[in-house]
Structures are given as C-alpha cells and as structure tokens.
Scaffold this motif. Structure first.
Motif, PDB file in Angstrom:
ATOM      1  N   LYS A  27       0.826  -1.202   0.000  1.00  0.00           N
ATOM      2  CA  LYS A  27       0.000   0.000   0.000  1.00  0.00           C
ATOM      3  C   LYS A  27       0.861   1.253   0.000  1.00  0.00           C
ATOM      4  CE  LYS A  27      -3.443   2.545   2.668  1.00  0.00           C
ATOM      5  NZ  LYS A  27      -4.269   2.577   3.894  1.00  0.00           N
ATOM      6  N   PHE A  30       2.120   2.104  -3.438  1.00  0.00           N
ATOM      7  CA  PHE A  30       1.127   2.770  -4.273  1.00  0.00           C
ATOM      8  C   PHE A  30       0.944   4.229  -3.862  1.00  0.00           C
ATOM      9  CE2 PHE A  30      -0.503  -1.626  -5.158  1.00  0.00           C
ATOM     10  CZ  PHE A  30      -0.408  -1.552  -6.532  1.00  0.00           C
ATOM     11  N   VAL A  31       0.927   4.485  -2.551  1.00  0.00           N
ATOM     12  CA  VAL A  31       0.761   5.852  -2.057  1.00  0.00           C
ATOM     13  C   VAL A  31       1.933   6.729  -2.489  1.00  0.00           C
ATOM     14  CG1 VAL A  31       0.655   7.290   0.025  1.00  0.00           C
ATOM     15  CG2 VAL A  31      -0.679   5.173  -0.104  1.00  0.00           C
ATOM     16  N   LEU A  34       1.326   7.281  -6.370  1.00  0.00           N
ATOM     17  CA  LEU A  34       0.087   7.953  -6.751  1.00  0.00           C
ATOM     18  C   LEU A  34      -0.270   9.132  -5.857  1.00  0.00           C
ATOM     19  CD1 LEU A  34      -2.065   4.736  -7.354  1.00  0.00           C
ATOM     20  CD2 LEU A  34      -0.968   6.143  -9.106  1.00  0.00           C
ATOM     21  N   ARG A  36      -1.554  10.156  -1.729  1.00  0.00           N
ATOM     22  CA  ARG A  36      -2.630   9.583  -0.917  1.00  0.00           C
ATOM     23  C   ARG A  36      -3.988   9.738  -1.589  1.00  0.00           C
ATOM     24  NH1 ARG A  36      -2.830   7.279   3.653  1.00  0.00           N
ATOM     25  NH2 ARG A  36      -0.619   7.712   4.004  1.00  0.00           N
ATOM     26  N   TRP A  39      -4.138   7.415  -4.614  1.00  0.00           N
ATOM     27  CA  TRP A  39      -4.328   6.030  -4.191  1.00  0.00           C
ATOM     28  C   TRP A  39      -5.784   5.771  -3.818  1.00  0.00           C
ATOM     29  CZ3 TRP A  39      -4.016   1.078  -3.352  1.00  0.00           C
ATOM     30  CH2 TRP A  39      -4.582   0.526  -2.205  1.00  0.00           C
ATOM     31  N   THR A  40      -6.374   6.695  -3.050  1.00  0.00           N
ATOM     32  CA  THR A  40      -7.763   6.518  -2.616  1.00  0.00           C
ATOM     33  C   THR A  40      -8.708   6.462  -3.811  1.00  0.00           C
ATOM     34  OG1 THR A  40      -7.290   7.700  -0.544  1.00  0.00           O
ATOM     35  CG2 THR A  40      -9.601   7.483  -1.183  1.00  0.00           C
ATOM     36  N   SER A  42      -7.925   5.787  -6.978  1.00  0.00           N
ATOM     37  CA  SER A  42      -7.619   4.624  -7.815  1.00  0.00           C
ATOM     38  C   SER A  42      -8.196   3.348  -7.214  1.00  0.00           C
ATOM     39  CB  SER A  42      -6.101   4.475  -7.988  1.00  0.00           C
ATOM     40  OG  SER A  42      -5.561   5.601  -8.636  1.00  0.00           O
ATOM     41  N   PHE A  43      -8.052   3.201  -5.892  1.00  0.00           N
ATOM     42  CA  PHE A  43      -8.580   2.005  -5.236  1.00  0.00           C
ATOM     43  C   PHE A  43     -10.098   1.968  -5.304  1.00  0.00           C
ATOM     44  CE2 PHE A  43     -10.019  -0.327  -1.429  1.00  0.00           C
ATOM     45  CZ  PHE A  43      -9.432  -1.558  -1.702  1.00  0.00           C
TER      46      PHE A  43
END
Length: 228
Positions: A27, A30-31, A34, A36, A39-40, A42-43
């Motif tokens: 995680k 990714f953060v 991307l 924070r 990432w949020t 994208s997820f």
C-alpha cells in the motif's frame, strides 16, 4: 470466458484487490507513486469496476435455483433500498472519524451527526443491500454474491471498529463514541443521541436522485426490473 469460470475469476480478483490495504508495504508503494488522494481514488475506481464485473458475472453464471423468487421478497428490496441509499448518502464525506468513508475534521462528539445513528453508515448500507437482495435472489450464484458480500461487510465493520479503537486508545474511544452507536438506532433508543436540526437538503436530494437512477436503470444495466 463465461459461466462459473468468469464468476470465480471476478470474485477472486475482487477479494485480492481488497487485500492490498492490509499489506502496509504494498500500500505504501502505491501511495508513494500515486499520492494519498490518487491512491484513494484509484482504489475506489478499481473496487467499483471489479464489483460491477462480479455482479454481471453472477448474472451470466449457470442458474441453479435454491429457492424461488417471491413477490414479498421483491417488495422487501424496494423498501430496503431507499434506507440503504439514505445511509450511504448521509455517510460519505460526513464528519465521522470512525468510518473509512467519513472525515475526521469537523466531528463534534456531543453532536455526532450520522455517527449518532451509526458509526458505519456506508457499511450498513451495503449490508442492507446485500441482505435484501440475498432473500430475493435464490439462485446459487447470487446467493454466493450477496451472502459473501454481506459476510465480507460484517468482517470489514468489525476490523475497522477494532483498528479505530486501538489507534485512539480506550479512554479517547469512550469519549468519542459516548453519543454514537454501531448498530443503527441503538444510541437513539437508549437516549444517548437525539437528532438535531433538519436533514441536509442536498444529501436528501442526492439520495433521491440515486434511488431514481438505480430504479429506472436497473432493467437496462442489470437486465431485471426491480418492480415487485
């Protein structure tokens, strides 16, 4: 790919994607790449795409009836869905440090807002959605889909509550949750919380728009009318 193979693949990928947040090193990578917020977003997008694929794959899986559809069960879905949509609409981005869809800023423990009704409004919305659809759809693929979704949501609720309690510490947790409840309505029934003021008109309007869109697009997107 179709039939059970597609349904199994969609389910496994959906579960695998939700294992990422529980892997700190993966995680954090990714953060870093991307950001924070990236990432949020994208997820959330990945989860939504995989979840819709899972729903469509369930509809294409072989039909194995476990119990028949009934008119009262379809009525149950139509009664439950407005409740679920209202919970979700009032939960997303509301001042609520207990839920992943909420925000910590602006939360007042003495006036907890939606957290007074339930600390996990979006998860309860998903649980109501999955439970009502489970009762109405008695074929094997949809029983796995909606039953698994409900179980997954209950497990997630328990994990989030435990993590938030651990991070806050026992004393701070007791202070923050004094006027809230996990199960919807328990704080209201016990007298620990009373709603104050009028419901937010914008959130009510959003909930109404979402309900109308889901109701009218359900036959087009899902292929089944929600009418009883």
């Amino acid at each position: 790919m179709g039939g059970w193979g597609e349904f199994i693949a969609a389910g496994l990928l959906f579960l695998a994607s939700h294992a990422i947040p529980s892997m700190p090193q993966l995680k954090s990578g990714f953060v870093r790449v991307l950001g924070r917020r990236g990432w949020t977003l994208s997820f959330a997008l990945l989860s939504t795409v995989l979840f819709f694929w899972l729903i469509f794959a369930a509809g294409r899986a072989p039909y194995v009836e476990l119990w028949p559809q009934t008119a009262w069960a379809r009525w149950l879905v139509n009664i439950a869905m407005p409740v679920a949509i209202l919970l979700g609409s009032f939960g997303v981005a509301a001042p609520n440090p207990f839920a992943f869809e909420g925000r910590a800023m602006g939360f007042d423990p003495s006036r907890p807002g939606i957290a007074g009704l339930t600390r996990q409004p979006l998860l309860w919305a998903i649980l109501i959605w999955s439970g009502a659809h489970l009762i109405a759809n008695g074929d094997l693929a949809h029983v796995i889909l909606f039953g698994g979704s409900g179980l997954f949501t209950l497990m997630g609720m328990r994990m989030i509550e435990a993590r938030k309690r651990r991070l806050r510490g026992a004393e701070e947790w007791r202070r923050l949750v004094a006027h809230t409840g996990l199960v919807p309505g328990t704080a209201l029934i016990s007298g620990r919380w009373r709603p104050r003021g009028l419901p937010a008109a914008l959130r009510l309007a959003i909930a109404l728009a979402i309900w109308a869109a889901l109701y009218h697009l359900h036959p087009v997107v899902i292929g089944v009318s929600p009418r009883p």
